[in-house]
Design a protein around this motif. Structure first.
Motif, PDB file in Angstrom:
ATOM      1  N   ASP A  52       0.805  -1.222   0.000  1.00 46.01           N
ATOM      2  CA  ASP A  52       0.000   0.000   0.000  1.00 46.01           C
ATOM      3  C   ASP A  52       0.843   1.278   0.000  1.00 46.01           C
ATOM      4  O   ASP A  52       0.297   2.379   0.069  1.00 46.01           O
ATOM      5  CB  ASP A  52      -0.990   0.005   1.168  1.00 46.01           C
ATOM      6  CG  ASP A  52      -0.339   0.032   2.534  1.00 46.01           C
ATOM      7  OD1 ASP A  52       0.891  -0.203   2.635  1.00 46.01           O
ATOM      8  OD2 ASP A  52      -1.052   0.278   3.519  1.00 46.01           O
ATOM      9  N   MET A  53       2.167   1.135  -0.135  1.00 46.31           N
ATOM     10  CA  MET A  53       3.060   2.283  -0.242  1.00 46.31           C
ATOM     11  C   MET A  53       3.563   2.483  -1.664  1.00 46.31           C
ATOM     12  O   MET A  53       4.377   3.379  -1.912  1.00 46.31           O
ATOM     13  CB  MET A  53       4.259   2.104   0.700  1.00 46.31           C
ATOM     14  CG  MET A  53       3.909   2.066   2.152  1.00 46.31           C
ATOM     15  SD  MET A  53       5.376   1.678   3.128  1.00 46.31           S
ATOM     16  CE  MET A  53       4.820   2.099   4.767  1.00 46.31           C
ATOM     17  N   LEU A  54       3.101   1.665  -2.601  1.00 52.38           N
ATOM     18  CA  LEU A  54       3.595   1.735  -3.973  1.00 52.38           C
ATOM     19  C   LEU A  54       2.817   2.769  -4.773  1.00 52.38           C
ATOM     20  O   LEU A  54       1.614   2.943  -4.611  1.00 52.38           O
ATOM     21  CB  LEU A  54       3.491   0.362  -4.646  1.00 52.38           C
ATOM     22  CG  LEU A  54       4.248  -0.780  -3.945  1.00 52.38           C
ATOM     23  CD1 LEU A  54       4.086  -2.064  -4.749  1.00 52.38           C
ATOM     24  CD2 LEU A  54       5.709  -0.430  -3.727  1.00 52.38           C
ATOM     25  N   ASN A  55       3.531   3.413  -5.690  1.00 55.10           N
ATOM     26  CA  ASN A  55       2.906   4.394  -6.570  1.00 55.10           C
ATOM     27  C   ASN A  55       2.535   3.743  -7.910  1.00 55.10           C
ATOM     28  O   ASN A  55       2.586   2.509  -8.042  1.00 55.10           O
ATOM     29  CB  ASN A  55       3.845   5.596  -6.776  1.00 55.10           C
ATOM     30  CG  ASN A  55       5.165   5.208  -7.429  1.00 55.10           C
ATOM     31  OD1 ASN A  55       5.279   4.182  -8.095  1.00 55.10           O
ATOM     32  ND2 ASN A  55       6.171   6.039  -7.233  1.00 55.10           N
ATOM     33  N   GLY A  56       2.188   4.538  -8.900  1.00 52.57           N
ATOM     34  CA  GLY A  56       1.778   4.039 -10.209  1.00 52.57           C
ATOM     35  C   GLY A  56       2.880   3.356 -10.998  1.00 52.57           C
ATOM     36  O   GLY A  56       2.602   2.692 -12.001  1.00 52.57           O
ATOM     37  N   HIS A  57       4.110   3.500 -10.575  1.00 47.67           N
ATOM     38  CA  HIS A  57       5.241   2.804 -11.204  1.00 47.67           C
ATOM     39  C   HIS A  57       5.607   1.533 -10.447  1.00 47.67           C
ATOM     40  O   HIS A  57       6.612   0.895 -10.745  1.00 47.67           O
ATOM     41  CB  HIS A  57       6.465   3.726 -11.275  1.00 47.67           C
ATOM     42  CG  HIS A  57       6.252   4.938 -12.104  1.00 47.67           C
ATOM     43  ND1 HIS A  57       6.065   4.890 -13.462  1.00 47.67           N
ATOM     44  CD2 HIS A  57       6.184   6.249 -11.757  1.00 47.67           C
ATOM     45  CE1 HIS A  57       5.897   6.112 -13.926  1.00 47.67           C
ATOM     46  NE2 HIS A  57       5.965   6.958 -12.912  1.00 47.67           N
ATOM     47  N   LEU A  58       4.801   1.209  -9.438  1.00 48.77           N
ATOM     48  CA  LEU A  58       5.036   0.048  -8.568  1.00 48.77           C
ATOM     49  C   LEU A  58       6.358   0.144  -7.806  1.00 48.77           C
ATOM     50  O   LEU A  58       7.005  -0.849  -7.519  1.00 48.77           O
ATOM     51  CB  LEU A  58       4.950  -1.267  -9.354  1.00 48.77           C
ATOM     52  CG  LEU A  58       3.571  -1.556  -9.971  1.00 48.77           C
ATOM     53  CD1 LEU A  58       3.613  -2.851 -10.772  1.00 48.77           C
ATOM     54  CD2 LEU A  58       2.490  -1.608  -8.898  1.00 48.77           C
ATOM     55  N   THR A  59       6.739   1.391  -7.480  1.00 51.62           N
ATOM     56  CA  THR A  59       7.884   1.634  -6.606  1.00 51.62           C
ATOM     57  C   THR A  59       7.375   2.424  -5.396  1.00 51.62           C
ATOM     58  O   THR A  59       6.268   2.971  -5.416  1.00 51.62           O
ATOM     59  CB  THR A  59       9.004   2.429  -7.319  1.00 51.62           C
ATOM     60  OG1 THR A  59       8.491   3.692  -7.756  1.00 51.62           O
ATOM     61  CG2 THR A  59       9.558   1.646  -8.509  1.00 51.62           C
ATOM     62  N   ALA A  95      17.375   6.297  -6.147  1.00 54.89           N
ATOM     63  CA  ALA A  95      17.022   4.963  -6.649  1.00 54.89           C
ATOM     64  C   ALA A  95      15.646   4.616  -6.077  1.00 54.89           C
ATOM     65  O   ALA A  95      15.262   5.139  -5.035  1.00 54.89           O
ATOM     66  CB  ALA A  95      18.063   3.924  -6.218  1.00 54.89           C
ATOM     67  N   PRO A  96      14.921   3.730  -6.746  1.00 54.80           N
ATOM     68  CA  PRO A  96      13.589   3.385  -6.243  1.00 54.80           C
ATOM     69  C   PRO A  96      13.636   2.412  -5.068  1.00 54.80           C
ATOM     70  O   PRO A  96      14.518   1.563  -4.986  1.00 54.80           O
ATOM     71  CB  PRO A  96      12.912   2.736  -7.452  1.00 54.80           C
ATOM     72  CG  PRO A  96      14.050   2.152  -8.228  1.00 54.80           C
ATOM     73  CD  PRO A  96      15.206   3.094  -8.034  1.00 54.80           C
ATOM     74  N   GLY A  97      12.659   2.572  -4.185  1.00 53.99           N
ATOM     75  CA  GLY A  97      12.405   1.557  -3.176  1.00 53.99           C
ATOM     76  C   GLY A  97      11.393   0.586  -3.768  1.00 53.99           C
ATOM     77  O   GLY A  97      10.519   0.978  -4.536  1.00 53.99           O
ATOM     78  N   ARG A  98      11.508  -0.674  -3.433  1.00 48.56           N
ATOM     79  CA  ARG A  98      10.633  -1.714  -3.995  1.00 48.56           C
ATOM     80  C   ARG A  98       9.822  -2.379  -2.880  1.00 48.56           C
ATOM     81  O   ARG A  98      10.215  -2.369  -1.711  1.00 48.56           O
ATOM     82  CB  ARG A  98      11.477  -2.784  -4.687  1.00 48.56           C
ATOM     83  CG  ARG A  98      12.453  -2.241  -5.706  1.00 48.56           C
ATOM     84  CD  ARG A  98      11.873  -2.243  -7.073  1.00 48.56           C
ATOM     85  NE  ARG A  98      12.861  -1.782  -8.046  1.00 48.56           N
ATOM     86  CZ  ARG A  98      12.540  -1.124  -9.138  1.00 48.56           C
ATOM     87  NH1 ARG A  98      11.271  -0.853  -9.389  1.00 48.56           N
ATOM     88  NH2 ARG A  98      13.461  -0.739  -9.979  1.00 48.56           N
ATOM     89  N   GLN A  99       8.724  -2.995  -3.284  1.00 47.27           N
ATOM     90  CA  GLN A  99       7.903  -3.716  -2.319  1.00 47.27           C
ATOM     91  C   GLN A  99       8.762  -4.749  -1.596  1.00 47.27           C
ATOM     92  O   GLN A  99       9.601  -5.415  -2.209  1.00 47.27           O
ATOM     93  CB  GLN A  99       6.733  -4.414  -3.007  1.00 47.27           C
ATOM     94  CG  GLN A  99       5.815  -5.093  -2.012  1.00 47.27           C
ATOM     95  CD  GLN A  99       4.555  -5.643  -2.644  1.00 47.27           C
ATOM     96  OE1 GLN A  99       4.198  -5.287  -3.749  1.00 47.27           O
ATOM     97  NE2 GLN A  99       3.877  -6.519  -1.921  1.00 47.27           N
ATOM     98  N   ASP A 100       8.575  -4.844  -0.307  1.00 46.33           N
ATOM     99  CA  ASP A 100       9.276  -5.758   0.600  1.00 46.33           C
ATOM    100  C   ASP A 100      10.702  -5.325   0.931  1.00 46.33           C
ATOM    101  O   ASP A 100      11.383  -6.031   1.678  1.00 46.33           O
ATOM    102  CB  ASP A 100       9.256  -7.206   0.099  1.00 46.33           C
ATOM    103  CG  ASP A 100       7.831  -7.740  -0.061  1.00 46.33           C
ATOM    104  OD1 ASP A 100       6.979  -7.378   0.789  1.00 46.33           O
ATOM    105  OD2 ASP A 100       7.576  -8.476  -1.023  1.00 46.33           O
TER     106      ASP A 100
END
Length: 150
Positions: A52-59, A95-100
């Protein structure tokens, strides 16, 4: 809360301030942030990146990365047990943060003069990859974070 000798010890003051602030900080708690370490002028916090912290780019949305850096900044600048607020800050996303991912923010006092402080925060993922850098300017206001006996 603490005996008179420990109340004047800078590390004991930092720990008391950190515990008192964290107990009241429902915003950081609701984002899964944990205060891992606090010392005078220093704080390290973690936050897991949830779906639930991801944006439209899935980052990870930059606002959540900012919130983590800002929380670490807040704990570091209040670690002297004097009520201190943010007066301004900037962030650079690298750099992007990713799920998990488990993000770690490390805030370090760079300068403290009078009522003003400057703090640098790095945000890294669990692999040590630099996600963002943040610089905050603090302003001390009246009062103490945690009541201590003197």
């Amino acid at each position: 809360m603490h005996d008179a000798a420990s109340a004047l010890n800078p590390q004991a003051l930092a720990e008391a301030a950190g515990a008192a602030m964290y107990a009241r900080d429902t915003a950081s708690q609701s984002l899964g942030m944990k205060l891992i370490e606090i010392r005078p002028g220093y704080a390290r916090m973690t936050m897991p990146v949830r779906a639930d912290m991801l944006n439209g780019h899935l980052t990870c949305h930059g606002g959540f990365i900012f919130a983590l850096a800002d929380s670490a900044f807040a704990f570091a600048c209040n670690s002297h047990n004097l009520n201190t607020v943010g007066a301004g800050c900037t962030i650079d996303y690298l750099a992007p943060g990713r799920q998990d991912d488990l993000l770690t923010a490390e805030a370090v006092e760079q300068a403290l003069a009078g009522k003003t402080g400057i703090y640098d925060v790095t945000v890294k993922n669990q692999d040590g990859r630099l996600i963002a850098t943040f610089r905050g300017k603090s302003h001390r206001v009246s009062g103490e974070v945690a009541p201590v006996q003197r």
